[in-house]
Design an enzyme around this catalytic site. Sequence first.
Site, PDB file in Angstrom:
ATOM      1  N   GLU A  76      18.214 -70.484  42.352  1.00 38.81           N
ATOM      2  CA  GLU A  76      19.152 -71.773  42.345  1.00 38.81           C
ATOM      3  C   GLU A  76      19.434 -72.454  43.508  1.00 38.81           C
ATOM      4  OE1 GLU A  76      19.826 -73.490  39.801  1.00 38.81           O
ATOM      5  OE2 GLU A  76      21.416 -74.678  40.193  1.00 38.81           O
ATOM      6  N   ASP A  77      19.532 -71.433  44.537  1.00 39.56           N
ATOM      7  CA  ASP A  77      20.306 -71.636  45.966  1.00 39.56           C
ATOM      8  C   ASP A  77      19.210 -71.481  47.003  1.00 39.56           C
ATOM      9  OD1 ASP A  77      22.606 -72.493  44.686  1.00 39.56           O
ATOM     10  OD2 ASP A  77      23.535 -70.465  45.011  1.00 39.56           O
TER      11      ASP A  77
END
Length: 713
Positions: A76-77
């Site tokens: 996600e990051d």
Amino acid sequence: MLRINDILDKAQAYLPAEELEMIQKAYIYSATVHQGQVRLSGEPYLTHPMEVAGMLVDMKMDSATIISGLLHDTIEDTLTTREQIEQEFGKDVAFLVGGLTKLSRISFGSQEERQAENFRKMILAMSADIRILLVRLADRIHNMRTLQYQKPDRREYIARETMDVYAPLANRLGINWMKMELEDLAFQYISPEAYQELDTRVAKSQESRNRYTEEVKGIIFRELEKVSIRGEVEGRAKHLYGIYKKMHEQRINFDEVYDVIAFRIILESDIDKTCYEALSIVHALWKPVPGRFKDYIAMPKANNYQSLHTAVIGPYGERVEIQIRTRSMHEWAEKGIAAHWRYKEGRAFQDHEDNQIKKLREALEIQQEIKNPKEFMSNLKLALFPEEVYVFTPHGDVKSFPKGATPVDFAYSIHTDVGHQCTGAKVNRSIVPLRYQLQNGDQVEIITQAGHHPSKDWLKFVVTSRAISKIRNWVNAEEKNSSLTLGKDLLEKEFRRNNLKFSTYLKSDEIRKVLSEYSLQTLDDLISQVGYGRISAKQVVNHFLAAEAPKEPEAPPDKAKKKSAAPSLGISLTGIDDVMVKFAKCCNPIPGDEIAGYISRGRGIVVHTQKCPHLQRLDAERIVDVNWDVREKHAYPVHIKVVCTDRKGVITEVSSAISSFDVNISSARVETTDMIANLMFVIDVYDTQQLNAIFSAIRQLKIVHSIERISKG
Ligand code: MN
């Protein structure tokens, strides 16, 4: 800050060395990809996955779970992809991290409470493996512990979501410490004043409470010792949110909440009976409060919590709440499902453990059987609501549908008109086909157009009964209309061909005679019967020709004759009686095939398979719904093509496989091209079920490459 060595130290107590290496590798990987990122607290981002992994190792989770904790935010990051994770850490970890990434993308925020249960179900359904949910809960706990660094409006949003969704999920899994911590953390941000006040009061009364607690503990302990029941007595303040809830629900003041302290007797013995013995000691000591005894041993809670609960009038006339349970019940009460996530290599689950898991799984509506502990630990899938999918409306409400539901089902669930006028749909803001199957977490938006009508084709893919019946009603009404138009058209033409005018007979006596001949009530009935192809226009005209000129009329088919007509084919078609039926030669339908009827001019109905390319080219106005209704078994010809290695005797080998089903082969043909033989058969079968059985028998033959049904040899 938590160090990797702290995690490894704890892990080495129960994990083998090579798994520790993988954990270390995941740590380095996470540190590398998160490098340079900082948390709102100003700490390096890495502290977050480390804390999450730390909780998981405390829960003695398996290595894949701990690694997923370290990597849970990487997709996600950071620029990391799922493929990279799979390459480095294997399928299991990639599956977990992938699931966590999907979960992190949906947020419930501050929806209405009534939506919370649906939302919880959605999260459960998306946690295809229970370990995904456990990592998600640990993630949430650390985010809640550091919530003060968030902006104020985000704080309340996240706290609400925690209270309404995640704390109840922790409860459902029986992980009490997580539930209590999540509730207290959320409470602190949702009602800061109430939290502060309660916190201060509990702290203030701590000293006297401690003295009191020690006294009560001592009395109970000594009484148990007298009868040689060994165990531990605990007394501690309830968690603040628990006290707060009690004050609210029972509308009482803090001073009236006697049971701020919960006493707990944890017995050494693992025998249920000892709990009841301890209970009788307590009840002999202090007078029980009527109506407060609860036996969660005989009747465990839904999350499989077991304990005896009672309330008594204590040494100062105050009310004292006491829980009594065995060590293993206690373990379960605190850690829930995580209590069983242990490496127990070489030792089978004890019966009662097995039972507990079974019951928990039932409570969670998990269907699969657990065969062995290893399977349970490494492969436990939370197939919680396998038959349902949960999707969002554009307003963020959650709706549940049976699996396989489409945007059309969604549209009809909103309103019949939305369904009827649905022309398209967007899922997660992209246009999808109407037959798209909804996935958990999808946001669905329906595009409508006034005046648009449903299509009969929708019936092939909708799954909700509401959508099916609404579409069917519309289609039936529509078919009735079109059969009237078609019937009128056919009659007018046929009359004209005979130099008569249909309209002049509409109110004549003859037409009434025709109606009674066919046992019909109204003229419309007659016209639609003609439109459906049940009565031919010619038959009708003949009545009038007979009246005009005494010529031998084509006899109206009498009942006996008509009845014999259909059964000669060995079938009848539901909804259509006494009509001439033929099978199309192009596609040779057999029972089990999806079929459609075509009203031919004067030749009754020709039945095609719905997939038949010929049917697609025919006039859609004349296509009617037909269904199989097999009352007696008949064999129907089917053309098949078997591709196999060209070798001596192949045709014998394949034909004997077919004949073993006692099926007639009416034709067989071979074509060979380099090393490959194409065998074409016409065989007579009863239905698709039999045909499928034959197909799978033929596929078993080593020489066979492929087999298919073809339209004509
Ligand atoms: Mn996270």
